[in-house]
Design an enzyme around this catalytic site. Structure first.
Site, PDB file in Angstrom:
ATOM      1  N   ARG A  81      70.635  24.539 -47.580  1.00  0.00           N
ATOM      2  CA  ARG A  81      69.472  23.734 -47.955  1.00  0.00           C
ATOM      3  C   ARG A  81      69.490  22.444 -47.137  1.00  0.00           C
ATOM      4  O   ARG A  81      70.549  21.906 -46.822  1.00  0.00           O
ATOM      5  CB  ARG A  81      69.516  23.370 -49.444  1.00  0.00           C
ATOM      6  CG  ARG A  81      69.050  24.478 -50.372  1.00  0.00           C
ATOM      7  CD  ARG A  81      67.550  24.773 -50.252  1.00  0.00           C
ATOM      8  NE  ARG A  81      67.101  25.782 -51.191  1.00  0.00           N
ATOM      9  CZ  ARG A  81      66.983  27.087 -50.931  1.00  0.00           C
ATOM     10  NH1 ARG A  81      67.298  27.549 -49.729  1.00  0.00           N
ATOM     11  NH2 ARG A  81      66.545  27.912 -51.848  1.00  0.00           N
ATOM     12  N   HIS A 140      62.931  27.821 -41.969  1.00  0.00           N
ATOM     13  CA  HIS A 140      63.394  28.347 -43.271  1.00  0.00           C
ATOM     14  C   HIS A 140      63.068  29.845 -43.363  1.00  0.00           C
ATOM     15  O   HIS A 140      62.348  30.292 -44.253  1.00  0.00           O
ATOM     16  CB  HIS A 140      62.754  27.572 -44.433  1.00  0.00           C
ATOM     17  CG  HIS A 140      63.487  27.794 -45.735  1.00  0.00           C
ATOM     18  ND1 HIS A 140      63.612  26.835 -46.697  1.00  0.00           N
ATOM     19  CD2 HIS A 140      64.139  28.886 -46.241  1.00  0.00           C
ATOM     20  CE1 HIS A 140      64.297  27.308 -47.734  1.00  0.00           C
ATOM     21  NE2 HIS A 140      64.628  28.564 -47.467  1.00  0.00           N
TER      22      HIS A 140
END
Ligand code: NDP
Ligand code: OXD
Length: 315
Positions: free
Chosen positions: A230, A278
């Site tokens: 993350r 992502h």
């Protein structure tokens, strides 16, 4: 009994169609337009639910995260207490992540960026290469994703270590555990991979101090980082400083504090940073809905829920 999707930033129609295919008998609703009578809703699947939406479902029994990470759900300040949260643990997602990690480790190991640049200039530079065994890869997070990536990299001949909160035992993988073994783990790592969840403990873990503790004994003389965990885990300004100071050779980043990464962010243009949007392990609607549908069937049959999130740990 109804099922609700709360996915304000996702193409909800696509997910609704996939769920209808996976569980034709289920009444599938979507927030906000298709909410209907809230009392009917017993199951909800969410990603970035707005405050008060899940809280407003009085008969909710289970919340499903539509990804492996659950930070997008836990950040709801009104998340109803005592409702179990189930996250995704599916081979499809895991294999996608392993492909990403192996691809980017190999990309650095085989110096593919250098070869690309040479080709543009028609330069035949057949520089010396080295064996995978010359490189130590260290994976932060030895859970579902980290373990699979570690095994595949080990099979390719890399010297692989992993670091987790609790002690693991994995054949031919050097396993480190907890804060007290973090420095030893970093000291033997030439390529650092993060597959950690976003929690208060992992926030900012990829910072200047961490980077400076990485090995410099590898064939490139400076370490490399790959973050597919993350964005909150990386201090972007420290990464840029370390790249420019020579403390870091290169970085592959799939996740960012702000997503999409703003167009003026210097990470986009740094010559030794690879930015991916992502996409390391994309959630396929049909695969994930089949997983959620199977989990609902288990719950209806009175079987224990699998892959439950521990809210106190944050993952
Ligand atoms: P798991 O929960 O299976 O594994 C998490 C691992 O991290 C565990 O080994 C855990 O240790 C370790 N860990 C957690 N906190 C700490 C800490 N403070 N110190 C050391 N180790 C810690 O998760 P997954 O493997 O399924 O997924 C990992 C993450 O990958 C997700 O949370 C998500 O953020 C990210 N992800 C990113 C995607 C992308 O496309 N970029 C796609 C999917 C996931 P222990 O085993 O001891 O509990
Ligand atoms: C996930 C993700 O957590 O896609 O599954 O990031």
């Amino acid at each position: 009994m109804a099922f609700l999707f709360v996915t304000p930033t996702w193409p909800t129609a696509l997910w609704q169609a996939a769920m209808a295919k996976a569980a034709p008998e289920l009444e599938v609703r979507t927030w906000p337009d298709g909410l209907g009578r809230v009392e009917d809703i017993e199951y909800a699947a969410a990603w970035l639910p707005p405050p008060n939406v899940l809280k407003g479902l009085p008969n909710l029994k289970v919340i499903y995260s539509l990804g492996a990470g659950v930070d997008a759900i836990l950040k709801d300040p009104t998340l109803p207490e005592n409702i179990p949260i189930v996250r995704v643990n599916d081979d499809d997602l895991t294999k996608r992540m392993t492909e990403y990690v192996v691809l980017h480790v190999l990309l650095h190991h085989r110096q593919q960026r250098r070869i690309d640049a040479n080709q543009k200039l028609r330069i035949w530079d057949n520089f010396a290469t080295h064996a995978a065994s010359a490189l130590s890869v260290g994976i932060m997070g030895l859970g579902v994703m980290g373990r699979d990536s570690a095994l595949r990299l080990r099979d390719l001949g890399f010297r692989v270590a992993g670091w987790a909160r609790s002690r693991k035992a994995i054949e031919d993988i050097e396993c480190f555990a907890g804060a007290s073994e973090f420095d030893a783990f970093l000291a033997r790592t030439d390529i650092l991979v993060s597959l950690l969840p976003a929690t208060a403990d992992t926030d900012g873990i990829i910072n200047r101090t961490t980077i400076r503790k990485l090995s410099r004994r590898g064939p490139f003389g400076a370490p490399i980082i790959i973050n597919a965990g993350r964005g909150r885990q990386q201090v972007a300004s420290d990464i840029l400083t370390c790249l420019d100071d020579g403390d870091l050779l290169a970085a592959t980043l799939d996740v960012f504090e702000t997503e999409p990464l703003p167009a003026d962010d210097p990470l986009w243009t740094h010559p030794r940073v690879t930015v991916t949007p992502h996409i390391a392990a994309d959630s396929d609607p049909e695969v994930i809905c089949a997983y959620v549908a199977a989990q609902i069937e288990r719950h209806k049959a009175g079987l224990p829920l699998l892959n439950l999130v521990d809210r106190a740990r944050g993952y």
